[in-house]
Design an enzyme around this catalytic site. Structure first.
Site, short mmCIF file in Angstrom:
data_model
loop_
_atom_site.label_atom_id
_atom_site.label_comp_id
_atom_site.label_asym_id
_atom_site.label_seq_id
_atom_site.Cartn_x
_atom_site.Cartn_y
_atom_site.Cartn_z
N LYS A 31 0.64 -1.09 0.04
CA LYS A 31 0.12 -0.11 0.06
C LYS A 31 0.78 1.10 0.14
O LYS A 31 1.84 1.33 0.97
CB LYS A 31 -1.15 0.22 1.17
CG LYS A 31 -1.80 1.38 1.38
CD LYS A 31 -2.78 1.39 2.64
CE LYS A 31 -2.12 1.78 3.49
NZ LYS A 31 -1.86 3.37 3.61
N ASP A 58 -3.38 4.48 -1.95
CA ASP A 58 -4.45 4.92 -0.81
C ASP A 58 -4.32 6.48 -0.59
O ASP A 58 -3.60 7.17 0.27
CB ASP A 58 -4.27 4.12 0.59
CG ASP A 58 -5.19 4.65 1.70
OD1 ASP A 58 -6.15 4.94 1.36
OD2 ASP A 58 -4.70 4.33 2.81
N LYS A 60 -6.80 8.60 -0.46
CA LYS A 60 -8.37 8.95 -0.02
C LYS A 60 -8.99 10.39 -0.55
O LYS A 60 -9.22 11.47 0.22
CB LYS A 60 -8.18 9.26 1.61
CG LYS A 60 -7.75 7.92 2.16
CD LYS A 60 -7.61 8.04 3.76
CE LYS A 60 -7.13 6.93 4.47
NZ LYS A 60 -5.84 6.26 4.26
N ASP A 63 -13.03 15.92 -2.88
CA ASP A 63 -13.22 17.12 -3.39
C ASP A 63 -14.36 16.99 -3.99
O ASP A 63 -15.44 16.23 -3.90
CB ASP A 63 -12.05 17.49 -4.32
CG ASP A 63 -11.48 18.79 -4.42
OD1 ASP A 63 -12.42 19.68 -4.56
OD2 ASP A 63 -10.41 18.91 -4.20
N THR A 121 -10.18 3.70 10.88
CA THR A 121 -10.13 2.78 12.13
C THR A 121 -9.37 3.61 13.29
O THR A 121 -9.32 2.83 14.29
CB THR A 121 -9.02 1.61 11.69
OG1 THR A 121 -7.99 1.97 10.99
CG2 THR A 121 -9.89 0.59 10.86
N ARG A 213 3.18 -1.10 10.65
CA ARG A 213 3.96 -1.11 11.80
C ARG A 213 4.35 -2.57 12.09
O ARG A 213 5.51 -2.87 12.62
CB ARG A 213 3.85 -0.11 12.89
CG ARG A 213 4.03 1.47 12.36
CD ARG A 213 3.38 2.38 13.46
NE ARG A 213 2.02 2.66 13.11
CZ ARG A 213 1.31 3.40 13.86
NH1 ARG A 213 1.96 4.14 14.52
NH2 ARG A 213 -0.03 3.44 13.56
#
Length: 241
Positions: A31, A58, A60, A63, A121, A213
């Site tokens: 990603k 990704d 996001k 607009d 999340t 991570r």
């Protein structure tokens, strides 16, 4: 295919490629988020595709519909596998995004899957109500945004594992679910409020998971990737098909 995307939340292309070199000839799905893409541009996507990685871009997008339509038309030319936008932009914006992807995809190629981010999340029920001023339960909001995304012609949504089972009951296999916030049991959740294990994602029926991570900050990233993948898919990632 149910991908495990490694979130390359890094500043430079060199840092990302040095990390992936640890996997040697293996090519895990990845990603690319705002940090890596904005700092390095489309070149990082081209490099990843040339190396053979499946890429989830990704960004996001959020607009006015025309801007999103033009943006998606441009992103489609990168031939990534998956792109995101915010469901809170509304059904018209989401439909415009889909139109842009179809227009921008090179002839003979499949357009990227497009999924709408419902609620991050890292968002808690308290933040949902008090800071975002959203009425009702967060889960109900996820279901509402999913309904809008499907009406707009999108493939599915980004949500937490906690909502997947309910989405399956309501929408069946029509919704493609991407679930971030994945952690092994006992691992730190960091800023994730609605985290889950790979096994929980599998049991709920997620279509794809995202891990950052838990792999990239590990002392043994390849080994941790293998453990997470095995819990997610029930087999080693290195089995030759």
């Amino acid at each position: 295919m149910k991908p495990l995307y490694i979130a390359l939340d890094m500043e430079t292309q060199k840092e990302a490629m040095d990390f992936l070199d640890q996997f040697e000839e293996k090519r895990p799905a990845v990603k690319v988020g705002m940090e890596l893409f904005y700092g390095n541009g489309p070149a990082v996507i081209q490099t990843l595709k040339e190396r053979g990685h499946a890429v989830f871009l990704d960004l996001k997008c959020h607009d006015i519909p025309k801007t999103v339509e033009r943006t998606m038309r441009t992103l489609a030319r990168l031939e990534v596998d998956l792109v995101t936008l915010h469901a809170s932009g509304g059904k018209t914006m989401m439909a415009a995004a889909k139109e842009g992807l179809l227009k921008g995809t090179p002839s003979g190629k499949e357009p990227p899957k497009c999924v709408a981010v419902t609620a991050l999340t890292s968002t808690s029920q308290r933040q949902w109500k008090e800071e975002q001023l959203m009425e009702g339960d967060l889960g109900d909001g996820v279901f509402h945004f999913t309904d809008l995304a499907l009406q707009a012609g999108l493939d599915g949504v980004v949500c937490s594992v906690q909502e997947v089972e309910g989405l399956r009951k309501r929408f069946g296999e029509a919704v493609y679910t991407v679930t971030p916030g994945i952690r092994m049991a006992g691992s730190a959740t960091h800023d994730q409020k609605r985290a889950a294990t790979p096994a929980q994602a599998r049991a709920a029926g997620s279509n794809a998971i995202v891990v950052g991570r838990g792999i990239t900050a590990s002392n043994y990233p390849v080994g941790n990737y293998g453990k997470i993948y095995k819990e997610w898919m029930g087999e080693s990632p290195w089995i030759d098909k």
